[in-house]
Design a protein around this motif. Structure first.
Motif, mmCIF file in Angstrom:
data_model
loop_
_atom_site.group_PDB
_atom_site.id
_atom_site.type_symbol
_atom_site.label_atom_id
_atom_site.label_comp_id
_atom_site.label_asym_id
_atom_site.label_seq_id
_atom_site.Cartn_x
_atom_site.Cartn_y
_atom_site.Cartn_z
ATOM 1 N N TYR A 33 2.730 6.724 2.695
ATOM 2 C CA TYR A 33 2.788 6.980 4.244
ATOM 3 C C TYR A 33 3.060 8.139 4.478
ATOM 4 O O TYR A 33 4.340 8.000 5.433
ATOM 5 N N LEU A 42 -7.355 2.519 -4.952
ATOM 6 C CA LEU A 42 -8.889 1.937 -3.960
ATOM 7 C C LEU A 42 -10.123 1.964 -3.543
ATOM 8 O O LEU A 42 -10.942 1.786 -3.459
ATOM 9 N N ARG A 92 -16.941 -0.402 5.906
ATOM 10 C CA ARG A 92 -16.765 0.497 5.164
ATOM 11 C C ARG A 92 -16.840 1.213 4.128
ATOM 12 O O ARG A 92 -17.857 0.752 3.655
ATOM 13 N N ASN A 118 -4.157 -6.517 6.006
ATOM 14 C CA ASN A 118 -3.727 -5.557 5.157
ATOM 15 C C ASN A 118 -1.903 -5.674 6.289
ATOM 16 O O ASN A 118 -1.571 -7.341 6.824
ATOM 17 N N SER A 119 -1.092 -4.628 7.232
ATOM 18 C CA SER A 119 -0.133 -5.433 7.301
ATOM 19 C C SER A 119 0.029 -6.079 9.085
ATOM 20 O O SER A 119 0.004 -7.271 9.247
ATOM 21 N N ALA A 144 0.821 -1.149 -0.291
ATOM 22 C CA ALA A 144 -0.200 0.351 0.010
ATOM 23 C C ALA A 144 0.816 1.455 0.269
ATOM 24 O O ALA A 144 1.663 1.199 0.978
ATOM 25 N N MET A 172 -13.941 -4.614 -4.104
ATOM 26 C CA MET A 172 -13.682 -4.871 -2.768
ATOM 27 C C MET A 172 -15.253 -5.419 -2.084
ATOM 28 O O MET A 172 -16.455 -4.847 -2.751
ATOM 29 N N LYS A 215 -1.009 4.649 -1.142
ATOM 30 C CA LYS A 215 -1.360 5.492 -0.507
ATOM 31 C C LYS A 215 -0.441 6.316 0.049
ATOM 32 O O LYS A 215 0.038 6.561 0.564
ATOM 33 N N HIS A 236 -11.393 -6.061 4.130
ATOM 34 C CA HIS A 236 -10.417 -5.920 4.768
ATOM 35 C C HIS A 236 -11.227 -5.173 5.595
ATOM 36 O O HIS A 236 -11.816 -5.766 6.586
ATOM 37 N N ARG A 285 -1.712 -7.038 1.212
ATOM 38 C CA ARG A 285 -1.439 -5.656 1.471
ATOM 39 C C ARG A 285 -0.835 -4.843 2.206
ATOM 40 O O ARG A 285 -1.962 -4.282 2.520
ATOM 41 N N PRO A 286 0.319 -4.952 2.638
ATOM 42 C CA PRO A 286 0.717 -4.378 3.845
ATOM 43 C C PRO A 286 1.607 -3.114 3.285
ATOM 44 O O PRO A 286 0.702 -2.637 2.544
ATOM 45 N N GLY A 287 0.589 -2.433 4.565
ATOM 46 C CA GLY A 287 1.638 -0.140 4.808
ATOM 47 C C GLY A 287 2.089 -0.655 5.658
ATOM 48 O O GLY A 287 3.796 -0.139 5.667
ATOM 49 N N LEU A 288 1.759 -0.189 6.592
ATOM 50 C CA LEU A 288 2.401 0.286 7.344
ATOM 51 C C LEU A 288 3.771 -0.676 8.181
ATOM 52 O O LEU A 288 4.294 0.189 7.714
HETATM 53 C C1 PLP Z 1 -4.283 1.071 4.008
HETATM 54 C C2 PLP Z 1 -5.149 -0.166 3.738
HETATM 55 C C3 PLP Z 1 -3.902 -1.340 3.653
HETATM 56 C C4 PLP Z 1 -2.512 -0.708 4.680
HETATM 57 O O1 PLP Z 1 -3.070 -1.631 5.486
HETATM 58 P P1 PLP Z 1 -1.922 -1.222 6.326
HETATM 59 O O2 PLP Z 1 -2.855 -1.185 7.995
HETATM 60 O O3 PLP Z 1 -1.392 -0.157 6.756
HETATM 61 O O4 PLP Z 1 -1.157 -2.511 6.441
HETATM 62 C C5 PLP Z 1 -4.349 -1.981 2.845
HETATM 63 N N1 PLP Z 1 -5.728 -2.735 2.226
HETATM 64 C C6 PLP Z 1 -6.426 -0.852 2.435
HETATM 65 C C7 PLP Z 1 -7.289 -1.564 2.093
HETATM 66 C C8 PLP Z 1 -6.540 -0.139 2.978
HETATM 67 O O5 PLP Z 1 -7.185 1.200 2.814
#
Ligand code: PLP
Length: 357
Positions: A54, A96, A143, A202-203, A48, A136, A50, A167, A218-221
């Motif tokens: 980050y 997204l 959400r 996600n993470s 991720a 999604m 976005k 999610h 789909r990790p971000g953080l």
């Molecule tokens: C932001 C987001 C992620 C990443 O989430 P983290 O908690 O940062 O790992 C994954 N999927 C979706 C749909 C998101 O909006």
């Protein structure tokens, strides 16, 4: 030493000359992604990016992760997709927030995929004859996403769905019952909705175990050094902040420091005034709670964070012009400031001299 010259021969400010720096550790970023990819097992591991990666710089993040083998990237909006420019070879991007009417021209021009979230978005994409897309489904967060009923109603017939996703609302609380219930609801949908791949975690979801990995994570953080859940160890800090000392003074015993006179020296205290403040994302929650580091010595923040300045109590060795690191390991900094690790990253301001190491 002569200063660099800009156009017209005027002296110019280079990133190195700015009085606050952000050092971004490209090796740590890649190492974090490799760890998450390993934990994802046979599932592909995306990223991720976005909110401008980050806050770290989405283009730089994408370039580094794509070179390491990451293929699937996620942004929130088409504006963010456009800002990324040409993607590295083999990288694909999903948007997204899907397609509002105003997004359609950009979305149809390709090459990125919208993540369709509502019946109206699905209808819009179908009518326009859009190509491959993601979908999604909301499995309990309330959400974005189609309801499970909508997803199996025939609404999706005729779409070329690349990734079906959902999610998790509470993945950072491993014992929360919503995790298992969302997973079960999503698994049931995966059997009924024809999509090439499924994606849930996600993470924090990656740390819930193999049951949550599906085909794509789909990790971000965690990529950026955040600790997404208790027990998620081994992730390296990516962003380091340093600020330069503009002035040093001694506060006598009993005298206050800063706005509101909220901090008082108990004994004569050497105070360094640093070139960083809440306009740089170092927010007021760190007032008298955060700390800087002078060669390993902890220098507590003295009083309120100002817009552009920060006072810290320092040892005698610190002088005007020195650089101090601002402690910004995300889990600890979140604890100190009362901010989330996400906010600590996405709030980093634009005034830093930024460089990737
Ligand atoms: C932001 C987001 C992620 C990443 O989430 P983290 O908690 O940062 O790992 C994954 N999927 C979706 C749909 C998101 O909006």
């Amino acid at each position: 030493m002569s200063s660099p010259r800009g156009s017209g021969g005027r002296p110019t400010v280079t990133p190195d000359a700015l009085p606050a720096r952000l050092t971004l550790d490209g090796r740590a970023l890649v190492q974090n992604w490799r760890l998450l990819a390993r934990l994802s097992g046979p599932a592909a591991c995306g990223a991720a990016v976005k909110a401008d990666g980050y806050g770290l710089g989405a283009r730089d993040v994408v370039a580094r992760l794509a070179a390491a083998g990451c293929r699937d990237f996620f942004v929130a909006t088409w504006g963010e997709a456009e800002a990324l420019g040409q993607l590295p070879d083999g990288a694909v991007l999903s948007v997204l927030h899907g397609v509002r009417e105003a997004d359609m021209a950009l979305a149809l021009a390709g090459p990125h995929r919208p993540v369709l979230n509502s019946a109206a978005q699905v209808a819009r994409w179908k009518v326009a004859g859009g190509g491959a897309c993601d979908v999604m489904v909301d499995t309990g967060m309330n959400r974005l996403g189609l309801t499970p009923e909508e997803a199996v109603s025939g609404l999706l017939d005729g779409l070329a769905i690349e990734t079906l996703m959902s999610h998790l609302a509470c993945a950072d609380e491993p014992a929360h019952p919503l995790n298992a219930s969302q997973r079960a609801a999503f698994a049931a949908l995966g059997e009924r909705v024809p999509a090439r791949r499924t994606s849930l975690a996600n993470s924090a979801g990656i740390f819930l175990g193999a049951d949550y990995a599906c085909d794509l994570t789909r990790p971000g953080l965690a990529l950026y050094g955040g600790r997404p859940a208790p027990g998620a160890e081994g992730l390296a800090q990516v962003a380091r902040i340093e600020a330069q000392v503009l002035q040093v003074r001694t506060a006598d015993a009993g005298t206050p420091v800063g706005y509101g006179a909220t901090w008082t020296a108990e004994r004569p205290t050497r105070i360094a005034v640093l070139n960083i403040g809440y306009a740089d994302g170092y927010l007021r929650g760190f007032s008298s709670r955060g700390h800087a580091l002078a060669g390993g010595v902890r220098c507590p923040v003295a009083g309120r964070v100002s817009m552009d300045l920060l006072a810290v109590a320092v040892p005698d060795t610190v002088g005007e012009g020195d650089w101090l690191e601002i402690a910004y390991a995300l889990p600890e900094a979140a604890e100190q400031s009362g901010l989330s690790q996400y906010e600590l990253l996405t709030g980093l301001g634009r005034r830093y001299g930024r460089r990737w190491s």
